[in-house]
Write a protein that holds these residues in place. Structure first.
Motif, PDB file in Angstrom:
ATOM      1  N   ARG A   1      -2.156   5.983   8.230  1.00  0.00           N
ATOM      2  CA  ARG A   1      -0.830   5.569   8.716  1.00  0.00           C
ATOM      3  C   ARG A   1      -0.724   5.794  10.191  1.00  0.00           C
ATOM      4  NH1 ARG A   1       1.837   4.491   4.797  1.00  0.00           N
ATOM      5  NH2 ARG A   1       2.386   5.931   2.630  1.00  0.00           N
ATOM      6  N   LYS A   2      -1.693   6.484  11.552  1.00  0.00           N
ATOM      7  CA  LYS A   2      -1.406   7.029  12.577  1.00  0.00           C
ATOM      8  C   LYS A   2      -1.780   5.306  13.038  1.00  0.00           C
ATOM      9  CE  LYS A   2      -2.382   9.672  16.404  1.00  0.00           C
ATOM     10  NZ  LYS A   2      -2.777  11.301  16.670  1.00  0.00           N
ATOM     11  N   CYS A   3      -3.505   5.267  12.760  1.00  0.00           N
ATOM     12  CA  CYS A   3      -3.683   4.057  13.350  1.00  0.00           C
ATOM     13  C   CYS A   3      -2.878   2.776  12.834  1.00  0.00           C
ATOM     14  CB  CYS A   3      -5.719   4.063  12.763  1.00  0.00           C
ATOM     15  SG  CYS A   3      -6.534   5.104  13.790  1.00  0.00           S
ATOM     16  N   ASN A   4      -2.959   2.629  11.655  1.00  0.00           N
ATOM     17  CA  ASN A   4      -2.266   1.679  11.211  1.00  0.00           C
ATOM     18  C   ASN A   4      -0.895   1.319  12.270  1.00  0.00           C
ATOM     19  OD1 ASN A   4      -0.190   0.005   9.408  1.00  0.00           O
ATOM     20  ND2 ASN A   4      -2.282  -0.710   8.925  1.00  0.00           N
ATOM     21  N   HIS A   5      -0.411   2.359  12.557  1.00  0.00           N
ATOM     22  CA  HIS A   5       1.252   1.866  13.343  1.00  0.00           C
ATOM     23  C   HIS A   5       0.597   1.922  14.810  1.00  0.00           C
ATOM     24  CE1 HIS A   5       4.591   2.889  14.867  1.00  0.00           C
ATOM     25  NE2 HIS A   5       4.735   3.450  15.844  1.00  0.00           N
ATOM     26  N   ARG A   6      -0.285   2.466  15.474  1.00  0.00           N
ATOM     27  CA  ARG A   6      -0.850   2.345  17.039  1.00  0.00           C
ATOM     28  C   ARG A   6      -1.530   0.281  17.043  1.00  0.00           C
ATOM     29  NH1 ARG A   6      -5.908   5.889  19.870  1.00  0.00           N
ATOM     30  NH2 ARG A   6      -5.318   4.358  21.460  1.00  0.00           N
ATOM     31  N   LYS A   7      -2.400   0.599  15.831  1.00  0.00           N
ATOM     32  CA  LYS A   7      -2.794  -1.580  15.826  1.00  0.00           C
ATOM     33  C   LYS A   7      -1.992  -2.048  15.350  1.00  0.00           C
ATOM     34  CE  LYS A   7      -6.316  -4.136  13.507  1.00  0.00           C
ATOM     35  NZ  LYS A   7      -5.740  -5.172  13.156  1.00  0.00           N
ATOM     36  N   ALA A   8      -0.955  -2.096  14.822  1.00  0.00           N
ATOM     37  CA  ALA A   8       0.256  -3.079  14.491  1.00  0.00           C
ATOM     38  C   ALA A   8      -0.419  -4.527  14.147  1.00  0.00           C
ATOM     39  CB  ALA A   8       0.930  -3.224  15.830  1.00  0.00           C
ATOM     40  N   ASP A   9       0.617  -4.896  15.517  1.00  0.00           N
ATOM     41  CA  ASP A   9      -0.397  -6.961  14.481  1.00  0.00           C
ATOM     42  C   ASP A   9      -0.987  -7.282  15.724  1.00  0.00           C
ATOM     43  OD1 ASP A   9      -0.096  -8.739  12.935  1.00  0.00           O
ATOM     44  OD2 ASP A   9       1.475  -9.778  14.858  1.00  0.00           O
ATOM     45  N   ARG A  10      -2.122  -5.842  16.419  1.00  0.00           N
ATOM     46  CA  ARG A  10      -2.930  -6.221  17.666  1.00  0.00           C
ATOM     47  C   ARG A  10      -3.942  -6.509  16.669  1.00  0.00           C
ATOM     48  NH1 ARG A  10      -1.591  -2.604  21.776  1.00  0.00           N
ATOM     49  NH2 ARG A  10      -0.874  -1.266  20.113  1.00  0.00           N
ATOM     50  N   THR A  11      -5.415  -7.561  17.224  1.00  0.00           N
ATOM     51  CA  THR A  11      -6.604  -7.417  17.292  1.00  0.00           C
ATOM     52  C   THR A  11      -7.479  -6.661  17.798  1.00  0.00           C
ATOM     53  OG1 THR A  11      -7.270  -8.646  18.828  1.00  0.00           O
ATOM     54  CG2 THR A  11      -6.876  -9.950  17.392  1.00  0.00           C
ATOM     55  N   LEU A  12      -9.004  -6.071  17.089  1.00  0.00           N
ATOM     56  CA  LEU A  12      -9.675  -4.774  17.718  1.00  0.00           C
ATOM     57  C   LEU A  12      -9.959  -5.326  19.754  1.00  0.00           C
ATOM     58  CD1 LEU A  12     -11.769  -3.919  14.871  1.00  0.00           C
ATOM     59  CD2 LEU A  12      -9.692  -3.259  15.644  1.00  0.00           C
ATOM     60  N   SER A  13     -10.090  -6.283  19.482  1.00  0.00           N
ATOM     61  CA  SER A  13     -10.471  -6.412  20.705  1.00  0.00           C
ATOM     62  C   SER A  13      -9.605  -6.502  21.356  1.00  0.00           C
ATOM     63  CB  SER A  13     -10.852  -8.064  20.820  1.00  0.00           C
ATOM     64  OG  SER A  13      -9.637  -8.885  20.933  1.00  0.00           O
ATOM     65  N   GLU A  14      -7.927  -6.313  20.937  1.00  0.00           N
ATOM     66  CA  GLU A  14      -7.112  -6.379  22.456  1.00  0.00           C
ATOM     67  C   GLU A  14      -6.996  -5.329  22.622  1.00  0.00           C
ATOM     68  OE1 GLU A  14      -3.817  -9.890  21.314  1.00  0.00           O
ATOM     69  OE2 GLU A  14      -3.761  -8.401  20.342  1.00  0.00           O
ATOM     70  N   LEU A  15      -6.879  -3.863  21.569  1.00  0.00           N
ATOM     71  CA  LEU A  15      -7.453  -2.602  21.414  1.00  0.00           C
ATOM     72  C   LEU A  15      -8.132  -2.278  22.056  1.00  0.00           C
ATOM     73  CD1 LEU A  15      -5.735  -1.719  17.995  1.00  0.00           C
ATOM     74  CD2 LEU A  15      -4.563  -1.956  20.265  1.00  0.00           C
ATOM     75  N   GLY A  16      -9.294  -2.647  22.341  1.00  0.00           N
ATOM     76  CA  GLY A  16     -10.671  -2.118  22.418  1.00  0.00           C
ATOM     77  C   GLY A  16     -12.227  -0.785  21.657  1.00  0.00           C
ATOM     78  N   TRP A  17     -11.185  -1.284  20.269  1.00  0.00           N
ATOM     79  CA  TRP A  17     -11.712  -1.109  19.631  1.00  0.00           C
ATOM     80  C   TRP A  17     -12.390  -1.362  18.869  1.00  0.00           C
ATOM     81  CZ3 TRP A  17      -7.198   0.758  15.693  1.00  0.00           C
ATOM     82  CH2 TRP A  17      -6.198   1.925  16.606  1.00  0.00           C
ATOM     83  N   GLN A  18     -13.705  -0.475  17.582  1.00  0.00           N
ATOM     84  CA  GLN A  18     -14.712  -1.471  17.248  1.00  0.00           C
ATOM     85  C   GLN A  18     -14.761  -1.121  15.882  1.00  0.00           C
ATOM     86  OE1 GLN A  18     -18.747  -0.762  20.018  1.00  0.00           O
ATOM     87  NE2 GLN A  18     -18.134  -2.398  20.890  1.00  0.00           N
ATOM     88  N   LEU A  19     -15.706  -1.810  15.190  1.00  0.00           N
ATOM     89  CA  LEU A  19     -15.955  -1.052  13.931  1.00  0.00           C
ATOM     90  C   LEU A  19     -17.128  -0.716  13.468  1.00  0.00           C
ATOM     91  CD1 LEU A  19     -14.183  -3.844  11.341  1.00  0.00           C
ATOM     92  CD2 LEU A  19     -13.518  -1.703  11.995  1.00  0.00           C
ATOM     93  N   PRO A  20     -17.395   0.826  13.231  1.00  0.00           N
ATOM     94  CA  PRO A  20     -18.276   1.170  12.662  1.00  0.00           C
ATOM     95  C   PRO A  20     -19.565   0.400  12.117  1.00  0.00           C
ATOM     96  CG  PRO A  20     -17.294   2.833  11.538  1.00  0.00           C
ATOM     97  CD  PRO A  20     -15.997   1.507  12.821  1.00  0.00           C
ATOM     98  N   VAL A  21     -19.218  -0.395  11.450  1.00  0.00           N
ATOM     99  CA  VAL A  21     -20.008  -0.668  10.290  1.00  0.00           C
ATOM    100  C   VAL A  21     -18.986  -1.965   9.603  1.00  0.00           C
ATOM    101  CG1 VAL A  21     -21.493  -0.934   7.973  1.00  0.00           C
ATOM    102  CG2 VAL A  21     -21.238   1.390   9.128  1.00  0.00           C
ATOM    103  N   ALA A  22     -19.846  -3.117   9.607  1.00  0.00           N
ATOM    104  CA  ALA A  22     -19.053  -4.893   9.448  1.00  0.00           C
ATOM    105  C   ALA A  22     -18.800  -4.646   7.750  1.00  0.00           C
ATOM    106  CB  ALA A  22     -19.521  -6.213   9.459  1.00  0.00           C
ATOM    107  N   PRO A  23     -17.449  -4.697   7.530  1.00  0.00           N
ATOM    108  CA  PRO A  23     -16.439  -4.584   6.234  1.00  0.00           C
ATOM    109  C   PRO A  23     -17.493  -5.420   5.261  1.00  0.00           C
ATOM    110  CG  PRO A  23     -15.220  -5.208   7.595  1.00  0.00           C
ATOM    111  CD  PRO A  23     -16.334  -4.952   8.530  1.00  0.00           C
ATOM    112  N   ARG A  24     -17.530  -5.611   3.763  1.00  0.00           N
ATOM    113  CA  ARG A  24     -18.389  -5.707   2.975  1.00  0.00           C
ATOM    114  C   ARG A  24     -17.936  -5.940   1.684  1.00  0.00           C
ATOM    115  NH1 ARG A  24     -24.862  -5.095   2.893  1.00  0.00           N
ATOM    116  NH2 ARG A  24     -24.929  -3.014   2.542  1.00  0.00           N
ATOM    117  N   ALA A  25     -17.852  -6.856   1.304  1.00  0.00           N
ATOM    118  CA  ALA A  25     -17.956  -6.554  -0.424  1.00  0.00           C
ATOM    119  C   ALA A  25     -18.741  -6.178  -1.357  1.00  0.00           C
ATOM    120  CB  ALA A  25     -17.406  -7.714  -0.850  1.00  0.00           C
ATOM    121  N   PRO A  26     -18.731  -4.826  -2.057  1.00  0.00           N
ATOM    122  CA  PRO A  26     -18.702  -4.121  -2.805  1.00  0.00           C
ATOM    123  C   PRO A  26     -20.014  -4.526  -3.823  1.00  0.00           C
ATOM    124  CG  PRO A  26     -17.014  -3.931  -3.466  1.00  0.00           C
ATOM    125  CD  PRO A  26     -16.868  -4.192  -2.565  1.00  0.00           C
TER     126      PRO A  26
END
Length: 211
Positions: free
Chosen positions: A159-184
């Protein structure tokens, strides 16, 4: 006055065809403590394996009992809490995992449906941004900016990260995903997508939950 003829007692419906009457096994002896992940008996589901031990589906308890009593399946694992079903003449341990006696060919099925429970399993119930316990789902590219509701754009999130991210993109926040999400991938994921709870005894047959 004529003698009254005795009334004939009819056999339970379905008995002639080898089916188990609804009341054949009706009393349940419950253990005092139920392991986590197991719903009450009325909502209990049993993992059905193919003859090759491949997971097929989760059956209602009564349907699983019918398959075992009719010789179409065998019990692989009994209930971890030790619950037992009783009839007038026999007892049967409540099964957790059963296996078909003969192999059943399963047709190929397409993409695994996206559900909350399956997504949480894919991400191991951890927030992909900080590693804390996940409590909700986040769209990597916000829906308001055209992000789809898909496996590739949804991740588990606290919930903390969800609230902090809000309606912004990862590039706007300077965040990166450790692994690209994909369908199992894998047939067992279709089974997991439809479950809200999983019996721990099922896990060895469901494969690695990592995508």
């Amino acid at each position: 006055m004529p003698d009254r003829q005795p009334t004939r007692q009819s056999a339970p419906r379905g008995a002639a065809h080898g089916l188990v009457p609804r009341t054949a096994l009706c009393q349940v002896t419950r253990a005092p403590d139920r392991p986590p992940g197991q719903p009450p008996g009325g909502k209990r589901r049993v993992l059905l394996l193919n003859a090759t031990f491949e997971p097929l589906t989760a059956l209602p308890l009564r349907r699983a009992i019918v398959l075992v009593v009719c010789g179409k399946a065998e019990v692989v694992h009994g209930d971890a809490a030790g619950e037992v079903l009783h009839s007038a003449s026999e007892s049967l341990a409540v099964p957790s995992v059963i296996r078909l006696s003969t192999f059943v060919r399963v047709p190929y099925r397409g993409r695994v449906p996206l559900t909350r429970s399956a997504l949480m399993l894919r991400d191991a119930h951890r927030c992909v941004y900080c590693g804390a316990r996940a409590e909700t789902i986040d769209h990597v590219v916000p829906r308001s900016k055209g992000g789809p509701h898909s496996w590739e754009n949804c991740v588990a999130c606290c919930r903390k990260c969800n609230h902090r991210k809000a309606d912004r993109t990862l590039s706007e926040l300077g965040w990166q995903l450790p692994v690209a999400p994909r369908a199992p991938r894998g047939r067992h994921w279709r089974l997991l997508a439809g479950l809200s709870e999983t019996d721990p005894l099922w896990l060895p047959y469901l494969g690695d939950p990592a995508a």
